[in-house]
Design a protein around this motif. Sequence first.
Motif: not given
Length: 259
Positions: A38, A40-43, A46, A189
């Motif tokens: 996927e 991650g929030s940092d682009g 991961k 989720q």
Amino acid sequence: MRRRTALAAGLAWSAAACAEAPPRLRVGFAVGYAPFSEIGSDGQLKGFEVDLAQQLCARLGLQLGQTILDFDGLVPALQARKIDAIMASMSITPEREQVIAFTAPYYYSPVRLVVRGDARFEATPAGLQGRRIGVERGTIHERFAAETFKRSQVLRYATQDQVFLDLKAGRLDATLVDAVIAQFGFLKQVDGRGFAFAGPDFSRDTRYYGKGIGVGLRKADAPTLGRRLDEALAALRSSGALKALNDRYFSLDLVTPPR
């Protein structure tokens, strides 16, 4: 160099690049498979399969090159030599083995239907008659759903995340998906509240779901790159590193072969 002789047909590197850095293994991933792969929030990409690819490359003295594609574009990209390997929760099936080669399995996963928890129908072909089942296009789930739930409307999507969105919105009655992906990517989720697994583990039907999940390769690379990846997987398994990676992501043991 021995490595260059064995892998030059399958890896994207040149003699000039070799003098400066290790050869690169271009691995194709498909996102929307939390916690397997996927963004991650940092682009950054991961997940379990990404970490496993890193460990395999480290064992082989290679750099990891990441390519993100839709699932149904992975095999064409492999055949067109745009990538060297596939790590995208791809089941090893007789049908696919006619087209590409695989390493030994690196994990095994149950396959389940996900429906609303208050659904008033049985998770059977008869119970799902006339209902809408969402699947990711190009997966074994697509074929299994089409041939098993013949009286249902099977809708195909580019990614599993899109399926989950339509399930949440009420545009689908069910989705057929790897249970671990459904658990981590949806049921745990916020959007997955009120939904649940239904029906049996369909992965037991080996006519469709085959032997487990393996790294996909071009057939021509099976004796070289495939052999080295199998050796690296065996080393990770015997050292306990594969099980440790499993335990970092999952509460279930997905890497021990079923008996």
